[in-house]
Scaffold this motif. Sequence first.
Motif, PDB file in Angstrom:
ATOM      1  N   GLU A  54       0.819  -1.207   0.000  1.00  0.00           N
ATOM      2  CA  GLU A  54       0.000   0.000   0.000  1.00  0.00           C
ATOM      3  C   GLU A  54       0.858   1.264   0.000  1.00  0.00           C
ATOM      4  OE1 GLU A  54      -2.784   0.032   3.237  1.00  0.00           O
ATOM      5  OE2 GLU A  54      -3.527  -1.971   2.738  1.00  0.00           O
ATOM      6  N   SER A  55       0.222   2.360  -0.329  1.00  0.00           N
ATOM      7  CA  SER A  55       0.900   3.646  -0.327  1.00  0.00           C
ATOM      8  C   SER A  55       1.410   3.991   1.077  1.00  0.00           C
ATOM      9  CB  SER A  55      -0.098   4.710  -0.802  1.00  0.00           C
ATOM     10  OG  SER A  55       0.558   5.924  -0.894  1.00  0.00           O
ATOM     11  N   LEU A 110       0.710  -0.952   7.751  1.00  0.00           N
ATOM     12  CA  LEU A 110       0.965  -0.694   9.174  1.00  0.00           C
ATOM     13  C   LEU A 110      -0.076  -1.400  10.060  1.00  0.00           C
ATOM     14  CD1 LEU A 110       2.980   0.767  10.924  1.00  0.00           C
ATOM     15  CD2 LEU A 110       1.616   2.843  10.745  1.00  0.00           C
ATOM     16  N   ARG A 111      -1.294  -1.548   9.524  1.00  0.00           N
ATOM     17  CA  ARG A 111      -2.350  -2.280  10.259  1.00  0.00           C
ATOM     18  C   ARG A 111      -1.930  -3.699  10.603  1.00  0.00           C
ATOM     19  NH1 ARG A 111      -4.645  -0.169   6.383  1.00  0.00           N
ATOM     20  NH2 ARG A 111      -4.851  -1.974   5.005  1.00  0.00           N
ATOM     21  N   GLU A 112      -1.137  -4.295   9.712  1.00  0.00           N
ATOM     22  CA  GLU A 112      -0.736  -5.687   9.925  1.00  0.00           C
ATOM     23  C   GLU A 112       0.405  -5.809  10.919  1.00  0.00           C
ATOM     24  OE1 GLU A 112      -0.186  -7.850   6.027  1.00  0.00           O
ATOM     25  OE2 GLU A 112      -0.687  -5.843   5.316  1.00  0.00           O
ATOM     26  N   ARG A 113       0.979  -4.690  11.299  1.00  0.00           N
ATOM     27  CA  ARG A 113       2.132  -4.761  12.217  1.00  0.00           C
ATOM     28  C   ARG A 113       2.038  -3.672  13.280  1.00  0.00           C
ATOM     29  NH1 ARG A 113       6.197  -1.180   8.957  1.00  0.00           N
ATOM     30  NH2 ARG A 113       5.138  -1.015   6.974  1.00  0.00           N
ATOM     31  N   PRO A 114       0.985  -3.745  14.120  1.00  0.00           N
ATOM     32  CA  PRO A 114       0.803  -2.710  15.144  1.00  0.00           C
ATOM     33  C   PRO A 114       1.993  -2.600  16.103  1.00  0.00           C
ATOM     34  CG  PRO A 114      -0.682  -4.568  15.503  1.00  0.00           C
ATOM     35  CD  PRO A 114      -0.082  -4.761  14.167  1.00  0.00           C
ATOM     36  N   ASP A 115       2.762  -3.690  16.220  1.00  0.00           N
ATOM     37  CA  ASP A 115       3.945  -3.655  17.106  1.00  0.00           C
ATOM     38  C   ASP A 115       4.904  -2.544  16.714  1.00  0.00           C
ATOM     39  OD1 ASP A 115       2.833  -6.047  17.671  1.00  0.00           O
ATOM     40  OD2 ASP A 115       4.671  -7.252  17.405  1.00  0.00           O
ATOM     41  N   ASP A 116       4.889  -2.198  15.429  1.00  0.00           N
ATOM     42  CA  ASP A 116       5.851  -1.208  14.952  1.00  0.00           C
ATOM     43  C   ASP A 116       5.425   0.227  15.235  1.00  0.00           C
ATOM     44  OD1 ASP A 116       7.531  -3.152  14.045  1.00  0.00           O
ATOM     45  OD2 ASP A 116       6.880  -3.052  11.954  1.00  0.00           O
ATOM     46  N   ILE A 117       4.135   0.408  15.567  1.00  0.00           N
ATOM     47  CA  ILE A 117       3.635   1.784  15.729  1.00  0.00           C
ATOM     48  C   ILE A 117       4.381   2.571  16.814  1.00  0.00           C
ATOM     49  CG2 ILE A 117       1.613   3.202  16.304  1.00  0.00           C
ATOM     50  CD1 ILE A 117      -0.081   1.076  14.806  1.00  0.00           C
ATOM     51  N   GLY A 152       7.847   6.824  18.060  1.00  0.00           N
ATOM     52  CA  GLY A 152       8.906   7.304  18.946  1.00  0.00           C
ATOM     53  C   GLY A 152      10.072   7.874  18.145  1.00  0.00           C
ATOM     54  N   HIS A 153      10.395   7.194  17.044  1.00  0.00           N
ATOM     55  CA  HIS A 153      11.486   7.653  16.174  1.00  0.00           C
ATOM     56  C   HIS A 153      11.130   9.001  15.546  1.00  0.00           C
ATOM     57  CE1 HIS A 153      14.367   7.695  12.892  1.00  0.00           C
ATOM     58  NE2 HIS A 153      13.357   7.756  12.040  1.00  0.00           N
ATOM     59  N   PHE A 154       9.880   9.143  15.092  1.00  0.00           N
ATOM     60  CA  PHE A 154       9.480  10.406  14.453  1.00  0.00           C
ATOM     61  C   PHE A 154       9.432  11.559  15.466  1.00  0.00           C
ATOM     62  CE2 PHE A 154       7.148   7.468  11.317  1.00  0.00           C
ATOM     63  CZ  PHE A 154       8.254   7.419  10.477  1.00  0.00           C
ATOM     64  N   VAL A 212       2.810   4.297   7.090  1.00  0.00           N
ATOM     65  CA  VAL A 212       3.878   4.975   7.842  1.00  0.00           C
ATOM     66  C   VAL A 212       3.939   6.463   7.500  1.00  0.00           C
ATOM     67  CG1 VAL A 212       6.302   4.936   8.489  1.00  0.00           C
ATOM     68  CG2 VAL A 212       5.167   2.819   7.847  1.00  0.00           C
ATOM     69  N   ARG A 213       3.625   6.800   6.228  1.00  0.00           N
ATOM     70  CA  ARG A 213       3.684   8.213   5.861  1.00  0.00           C
ATOM     71  C   ARG A 213       2.671   9.019   6.664  1.00  0.00           C
ATOM     72  NH1 ARG A 213       2.932   8.154   0.699  1.00  0.00           N
ATOM     73  NH2 ARG A 213       5.136   8.158   0.143  1.00  0.00           N
ATOM     74  N   GLU A 214       1.474   8.451   6.846  1.00  0.00           N
ATOM     75  CA  GLU A 214       0.438   9.142   7.620  1.00  0.00           C
ATOM     76  C   GLU A 214       0.885   9.291   9.076  1.00  0.00           C
ATOM     77  OE1 GLU A 214      -3.199   6.979   8.029  1.00  0.00           O
ATOM     78  OE2 GLU A 214      -4.290   8.699   8.824  1.00  0.00           O
ATOM     79  N   LEU A 215       1.443   8.221   9.611  1.00  0.00           N
ATOM     80  CA  LEU A 215       1.930   8.266  10.997  1.00  0.00           C
ATOM     81  C   LEU A 215       3.009   9.339  11.135  1.00  0.00           C
ATOM     82  CD1 LEU A 215       2.061   6.946  13.855  1.00  0.00           C
ATOM     83  CD2 LEU A 215       3.787   5.390  12.949  1.00  0.00           C
ATOM     84  N   GLU A 216       3.903   9.362  10.168  1.00  0.00           N
ATOM     85  CA  GLU A 216       4.991  10.340  10.178  1.00  0.00           C
ATOM     86  C   GLU A 216       4.430  11.764  10.161  1.00  0.00           C
ATOM     87  OE1 GLU A 216       7.409  10.174   6.599  1.00  0.00           O
ATOM     88  OE2 GLU A 216       9.217  10.609   7.758  1.00  0.00           O
TER      89      GLU A 216
END
Length: 441
Positions: free
Chosen positions: A172-173, A314-321, A326-328, A360-364
């Motif tokens: 996905e985008s 990102l939905r498939e890997r909520p652990d990474d959120i 935190g990084h952003f 990830v772009r949206e999260l960023e």
Amino acid sequence: MKPRILVVDNDEGMVEMLARHLDQEGWDVTGLTSGAAARSALQRAELDVVLTDLVMEEVDGLALLREAQASASRPRVILMTAFGSLETAIEAMRQGAFDYLTKPFKLAQVGVAVRRALEDRQLREENRRLRAEVECRFGPDAVLGKSRAMQTVIEQVRAIAASDASVLLFGESGTGKELVARAIHWSSPRRDGPLVTVNCAAIPEALLESELFGHVKGAFTGADRRRRGLFVEANGGTLFLDEISELPMALQPKLLRALQERTVRPVGGDEETAVDFRVVSATNRDLPVVVREGKFREDLYYRLAVIPIRIPSLRERPDDIPLLAGHFIERTAKKLGKRLDGFSEDALTWLCAHRWPGNVRELENIVERAVTLAREPLVTVADLRTEFAAVTTETALRPTLTELVDGYVERVLAETKGDKGAAAKILGISVRTLQRRFKGE
Ligand SMILES: Nc1ncnc2c1ncn2[C@@H]1O[C@H](COP(=O)(O)OP(=O)(O)OP(=O)(O)O)[C@@H](O)[C@H]1O
Ligand SMILES: [Mg+2]
């Protein structure tokens, strides 16, 4: 710090004259009359340039050259040779000497040679520093993710980096396809070559062919100069074809041919040029579907997708959120000079519950904007949600009705400085209703 120059010659008068001259250039010059002394100086001191006579008793210029190459500061070596020993001078150049001066020479020539050596050193040093920086920003370490799904992607990248096989990244985008493409380039043996990116959707169809394959002078109206094309520019490196699904049907046979033959022919030309490239392509569309729709050649699809890598949403890997968020925060806070320790608990809950259609772009984007709004020391849920109060045309950022209402209520409350009576009046609801909303009931 002044550049440090070592001058070595068995002829004391020569050393004195050179040292005096180079000293006037503002450099820190040491003069020595024996090769042995120069050797121990090379082992001890940090030096930038060594200017040495080639023929000396005991330790000669070639020995000093080897010593310089083995030393930590790796100074540039300029040899001085008497007329007639040109062959040795050439051999020295072959072994890595920076330059040589044939005696007799003018003093001005020495200054020029030393300055060139210093510039070369500075450039290389800067280049090394920049590459290290780029590698850290774009290399495999830049791809964050502790989830099983992302770890698999990172392992795949490492496993295939060394090969020249074509890679197709799909997902996905905003999932990080471009980031992964860069990581592949930077962890491959092609890292010292160029990484050339082509967005197939962004270049008008009429121009794309000559952009990719180049054109000869006079190939079409306006082609007043020859163009090499992006394939040739990627020679020795990686060609990243982004949004590959948008490659016009008319160009697909030509790309297929380039991939099969490893040669390209410029528009209007009749000669094939051999090019050494590796192709990484990316798409956020389901390419097999595009193939079935008849808009993408099947044979080209298989050529591009020798190694297909799916980047999970990102939905498939909520652990990474939390890790990514935190990084952003850290990155943005540093840029803005803010001291932020992280997220409030409800902010973190909100982040993990959001669907992230823009990945990830949206999260960023959301975290970056929240950081600009946040008051130290924590980013709160209000900072994150303010985004949703703003009317936005970006689909990824479209708020739900509840989010929109909550955001608006928060804004009015902020405007009335928390005066619920005044806020309720603006909102056209009772204070009781407002209190209910405010408590989130
Ligand atoms: N795993 C990750 N770790 C750190 N940053 C990431 C990660 N994935 C994505 N990002 C960041 O998110 C943003 C979007 O990533 P990128 O541009 O690579 O996505 P994309 O898949 O190419 O999106 P699109 O399909 O819209 O072109 C970039 O700023 C990128 O640095
Ligand atoms: Mg992209």
